[in-house]
Design a protein around this motif. Structure first.
Motif, PDB file in Angstrom:
ATOM      1  N   ASP A   1       0.008 -12.251  -2.817  1.00 33.87           N
ATOM      2  CA  ASP A   1       0.289 -11.109  -3.686  1.00 33.87           C
ATOM      3  C   ASP A   1       1.734 -11.059  -4.166  1.00 33.87           C
ATOM      4  O   ASP A   1       2.097 -10.171  -4.946  1.00 33.87           O
ATOM      5  CB  ASP A   1      -0.062  -9.799  -2.979  1.00 33.87           C
ATOM      6  CG  ASP A   1       0.716  -9.588  -1.688  1.00 33.87           C
ATOM      7  OD1 ASP A   1       1.273 -10.567  -1.157  1.00 33.87           O
ATOM      8  OD2 ASP A   1       0.753  -8.442  -1.200  1.00 33.87           O
ATOM      9  N   GLY A   2       2.580 -12.016  -3.745  1.00 28.69           N
ATOM     10  CA  GLY A   2       3.990 -11.957  -4.101  1.00 28.69           C
ATOM     11  C   GLY A   2       4.415 -12.924  -5.180  1.00 28.69           C
ATOM     12  O   GLY A   2       5.610 -13.133  -5.394  1.00 28.69           O
ATOM     13  N   GLY A   3       3.483 -13.533  -5.886  1.00 26.76           N
ATOM     14  CA  GLY A   3       3.820 -14.477  -6.932  1.00 26.76           C
ATOM     15  C   GLY A   3       3.829 -13.840  -8.311  1.00 26.76           C
ATOM     16  O   GLY A   3       3.320 -12.731  -8.516  1.00 26.76           O
ATOM     17  N   GLY A   4       4.438 -14.533  -9.265  1.00 26.26           N
ATOM     18  CA  GLY A   4       4.399 -14.102 -10.651  1.00 26.26           C
ATOM     19  C   GLY A   4       5.437 -13.061 -11.010  1.00 26.26           C
ATOM     20  O   GLY A   4       6.223 -12.617 -10.171  1.00 26.26           O
ATOM     21  N   PRO A   5       5.436 -12.610 -12.273  1.00 28.81           N
ATOM     22  CA  PRO A   5       6.458 -11.681 -12.752  1.00 28.81           C
ATOM     23  C   PRO A   5       6.292 -10.247 -12.266  1.00 28.81           C
ATOM     24  O   PRO A   5       7.234  -9.453 -12.345  1.00 28.81           O
ATOM     25  CB  PRO A   5       6.315 -11.757 -14.275  1.00 28.81           C
ATOM     26  CG  PRO A   5       4.885 -12.147 -14.493  1.00 28.81           C
ATOM     27  CD  PRO A   5       4.539 -13.056 -13.349  1.00 28.81           C
ATOM     28  N   GLU A   6       5.108  -9.870 -11.771  1.00 25.79           N
ATOM     29  CA  GLU A   6       4.868  -8.523 -11.256  1.00 25.79           C
ATOM     30  C   GLU A   6       4.238  -8.605  -9.864  1.00 25.79           C
ATOM     31  O   GLU A   6       3.074  -8.265  -9.665  1.00 25.79           O
ATOM     32  CB  GLU A   6       3.962  -7.741 -12.206  1.00 25.79           C
ATOM     33  CG  GLU A   6       4.579  -7.485 -13.573  1.00 25.79           C
ATOM     34  CD  GLU A   6       3.684  -6.643 -14.456  1.00 25.79           C
ATOM     35  OE1 GLU A   6       2.596  -6.232 -13.995  1.00 25.79           O
ATOM     36  OE2 GLU A   6       4.060  -6.387 -15.602  1.00 25.79           O
ATOM     37  N   PRO A   7       5.018  -9.043  -8.880  1.00 30.48           N
ATOM     38  CA  PRO A   7       4.459  -9.232  -7.543  1.00 30.48           C
ATOM     39  C   PRO A   7       4.223  -7.910  -6.816  1.00 30.48           C
ATOM     40  O   PRO A   7       4.745  -6.871  -7.212  1.00 30.48           O
ATOM     41  CB  PRO A   7       5.543 -10.048  -6.844  1.00 30.48           C
ATOM     42  CG  PRO A   7       6.810  -9.622  -7.520  1.00 30.48           C
ATOM     43  CD  PRO A   7       6.434  -9.396  -8.954  1.00 30.48           C
ATOM     44  N   TYR A   8       3.430  -7.981  -5.762  1.00 25.99           N
ATOM     45  CA  TYR A   8       3.183  -6.850  -4.862  1.00 25.99           C
ATOM     46  C   TYR A   8       2.723  -5.608  -5.634  1.00 25.99           C
ATOM     47  O   TYR A   8       3.309  -4.528  -5.522  1.00 25.99           O
ATOM     48  CB  TYR A   8       4.440  -6.542  -4.029  1.00 25.99           C
ATOM     49  CG  TYR A   8       5.029  -7.759  -3.369  1.00 25.99           C
ATOM     50  CD1 TYR A   8       4.345  -8.412  -2.350  1.00 25.99           C
ATOM     51  CD2 TYR A   8       6.243  -8.276  -3.785  1.00 25.99           C
ATOM     52  CE1 TYR A   8       4.865  -9.547  -1.753  1.00 25.99           C
ATOM     53  CE2 TYR A   8       6.778  -9.412  -3.199  1.00 25.99           C
ATOM     54  CZ  TYR A   8       6.075 -10.053  -2.184  1.00 25.99           C
ATOM     55  OH  TYR A   8       6.599 -11.175  -1.601  1.00 25.99           O
ATOM     56  N   ARG A   9       1.658  -5.756  -6.390  1.00 27.28           N
ATOM     57  CA  ARG A   9       1.208  -4.654  -7.254  1.00 27.28           C
ATOM     58  C   ARG A   9       0.723  -3.458  -6.448  1.00 27.28           C
ATOM     59  O   ARG A   9       0.828  -2.316  -6.913  1.00 27.28           O
ATOM     60  CB  ARG A   9       0.114  -5.154  -8.198  1.00 27.28           C
ATOM     61  CG  ARG A   9       0.634  -6.160  -9.211  1.00 27.28           C
ATOM     62  CD  ARG A   9      -0.374  -6.477 -10.285  1.00 27.28           C
ATOM     63  NE  ARG A   9       0.172  -7.425 -11.256  1.00 27.28           N
ATOM     64  CZ  ARG A   9      -0.451  -7.784 -12.361  1.00 27.28           C
ATOM     65  NH1 ARG A   9      -1.656  -7.277 -12.647  1.00 27.28           N
ATOM     66  NH2 ARG A   9       0.103  -8.650 -13.192  1.00 27.28           N
ATOM     67  N   GLN A  10       0.180  -3.680  -5.271  1.00 28.28           N
ATOM     68  CA  GLN A  10      -0.254  -2.554  -4.457  1.00 28.28           C
ATOM     69  C   GLN A  10       0.933  -1.821  -3.832  1.00 28.28           C
ATOM     70  O   GLN A  10       0.857  -0.618  -3.572  1.00 28.28           O
ATOM     71  CB  GLN A  10      -1.213  -3.025  -3.359  1.00 28.28           C
ATOM     72  CG  GLN A  10      -2.574  -3.478  -3.889  1.00 28.28           C
ATOM     73  CD  GLN A  10      -3.480  -3.946  -2.779  1.00 28.28           C
ATOM     74  OE1 GLN A  10      -3.077  -4.674  -1.869  1.00 28.28           O
ATOM     75  NE2 GLN A  10      -4.744  -3.532  -2.835  1.00 28.28           N
ATOM     76  N   GLN A  11       2.008  -2.547  -3.578  1.00 29.58           N
ATOM     77  CA  GLN A  11       3.215  -1.967  -2.981  1.00 29.58           C
ATOM     78  C   GLN A  11       4.444  -2.469  -3.749  1.00 29.58           C
ATOM     79  O   GLN A  11       5.245  -3.243  -3.236  1.00 29.58           O
ATOM     80  CB  GLN A  11       3.296  -2.344  -1.499  1.00 29.58           C
ATOM     81  CG  GLN A  11       2.161  -1.727  -0.666  1.00 29.58           C
ATOM     82  CD  GLN A  11       1.988  -2.406   0.677  1.00 29.58           C
ATOM     83  OE1 GLN A  11       1.555  -3.547   0.761  1.00 29.58           O
ATOM     84  NE2 GLN A  11       2.323  -1.693   1.742  1.00 29.58           N
ATOM     85  N   PRO A  12       4.622  -2.023  -4.983  1.00 29.81           N
ATOM     86  CA  PRO A  12       5.669  -2.584  -5.845  1.00 29.81           C
ATOM     87  C   PRO A  12       7.087  -2.364  -5.345  1.00 29.81           C
ATOM     88  O   PRO A  12       8.001  -3.080  -5.770  1.00 29.81           O
ATOM     89  CB  PRO A  12       5.439  -1.878  -7.192  1.00 29.81           C
ATOM     90  CG  PRO A  12       4.629  -0.663  -6.868  1.00 29.81           C
ATOM     91  CD  PRO A  12       3.798  -1.026  -5.700  1.00 29.81           C
ATOM     92  N   TYR A  13       7.292  -1.409  -4.444  1.00 28.02           N
ATOM     93  CA  TYR A  13       8.629  -1.202  -3.882  1.00 28.02           C
ATOM     94  C   TYR A  13       9.102  -2.404  -3.071  1.00 28.02           C
ATOM     95  O   TYR A  13      10.302  -2.552  -2.809  1.00 28.02           O
ATOM     96  CB  TYR A  13       8.665   0.072  -3.031  1.00 28.02           C
ATOM     97  CG  TYR A  13       7.682   0.102  -1.892  1.00 28.02           C
ATOM     98  CD1 TYR A  13       8.021  -0.400  -0.632  1.00 28.02           C
ATOM     99  CD2 TYR A  13       6.406   0.631  -2.058  1.00 28.02           C
ATOM    100  CE1 TYR A  13       7.117  -0.381   0.418  1.00 28.02           C
ATOM    101  CE2 TYR A  13       5.492   0.654  -1.010  1.00 28.02           C
ATOM    102  CZ  TYR A  13       5.852   0.153   0.220  1.00 28.02           C
ATOM    103  OH  TYR A  13       4.949   0.163   1.255  1.00 28.02           O
TER     104      TYR A  13
END
Length: 334
Positions: free
Chosen positions: A154-166
């Motif tokens: 879940d930590g890859g790409g330009p918008e990682p950690y979408r469930q926990q963006p903080y």
């Protein structure tokens, strides 16, 4: 007079707070009577009375405990608020942003005479509980070493950690937020950790903290193991165990698979059939344990002062990576 049900309140109703709320709903000895979140609509989803201020909640609600599921930067203040009102505390990990605040949380609870229990659910995953029992029974003989690997994509790409963006802005990330689970689980298996040597790096440039790390840890009895993880490649299959683990002894080896099965010398000996809840329903199992401890006055496995020993390993890991040396955990605890 002892209540038939413990009255609790949930502070923080975001991604993981909602997971905890669902698990509380299946524990009949507990009633979550109120919830608090800056977004009142989220608080209203999990409890009959909703607040946007933790201070107001604690002033108005007669409680047996609060369950804090906010970010670590708020934990010390919230523990102090609850402690001042004589309310026991269950608090999510990471414990605090730094060692000084973690110790202050423990001291605030002790001074007020209330309980502080850290919500560490990884050790309550059923495959790890079963593996520990098999090892204690001598399945692999004398333990020699282990490897715990944690994986999530879940930590890859330009918008990682979408469930926990903080997560994106946290200066300390993978060890602090994720590998702490494996370190605590290793303590459950083999006792306290004496020293750690750590390597870490940041792979995804859009985040602030590290997302790849490998830790060599030595336990007090000289047994050592490896904790290794990243969060930028998707595992195949995406596993309930979020990785796997290997335990070697002088009498054989035990493999906890990504699916949560146990293999002894490559032979299936325990099959994971738990489909409900978070990662083997480990949140429910942890919260059941907390309720039993609060109700009966017995220490929890993750009592605040005890959990400092896990948090100290995290602190030692970051010092090790920064100074490129083996760090004794006693340097942190002293």
């Amino acid at each position: 007079m002892k209540r038939e049900r413990l009255r609790g309140a949930l502070i923080g109703c975001g991604f993981f707070g909602r997971i905890q709320a669902e698990a509380w709903s299946r524990i009949p000895e507990v009633e979550i009577v109120a919830a608090c979140d800056r977004d009142l609509s989220r608080a209203r989803e999990v409890a009959p009375r909703a607040y946007s201020s933790a201070e107001e909640l604690l002033e108005r609600e007669p409680l047996d405990f609060v369950d804090i599921a906010t970010g670590p930067e708020s934990h010390l203040e919230l523990v102090r608020l609850a402690a001042q009102r004589g309310v026991d505390v269950i608090c999510q990990k990471p414990m605090a942003p730094d060692w000084t605040q973690a110790v202050a949380m423990v001291e605030a609870a002790a001074t007020a005479g209330v309980r502080l229990i850290l919500h560490e659910n990884w050790r309550w995953q059923p495959w790890y509980r079963e593996a520990r029992e098999r090892i204690r029974q001598g399945l692999i003989g004398r333990p020699v070493t282990y490897l715990i690997r944690l994986r999530r994509g879940d930590g890859g790409g330009p918008e990682p950690y979408r469930q926990q963006p903080y997560f994106r802005s946290m200066p300390r990330l993978l060890i602090f937020e994720t590998l702490v689970h494996a370190l605590d689980t290793a303590r459950m298996f083999f006792g306290d950790i004496a020293a750690v040597s750590a390597l870490m790096r940041r792979v995804n440039p859009v985040i602030a903290g590290e997302d790849h790390a490998a830790l060599l840890v030595r336990h007090e009895d000289a047994l050592f193991g490896i904790v290794d993880g990243h969060r930028f490649l998707t595992p195949v299959p995406d596993s309930p165990a979020m990785g796997d683990a290997f335990f070697e002894g002088d009498g054989g080896r035990l493999h906890v698979t990504a699916e949560g099965h146990l293999l002894h010398n490559d032979r299936l000996i325990w099959e994971n059939r738990i489909a409900r809840g978070y990662r083997g329903d480990s949140v429910w199992a942890a919260q059941r344990h907390f309720v039993e401890c609060l109700s009966n006055g017995v220490p929890a496995e993750s009592e605040g002062r005890e959990y400092l020993k896990t948090f100290a390993v995290v602190e030692a890991a970051y010092r090790s990576a920064a100074e490129e040396r083996l760090v004794s955990v006693r340097e942190i605890l002293s």
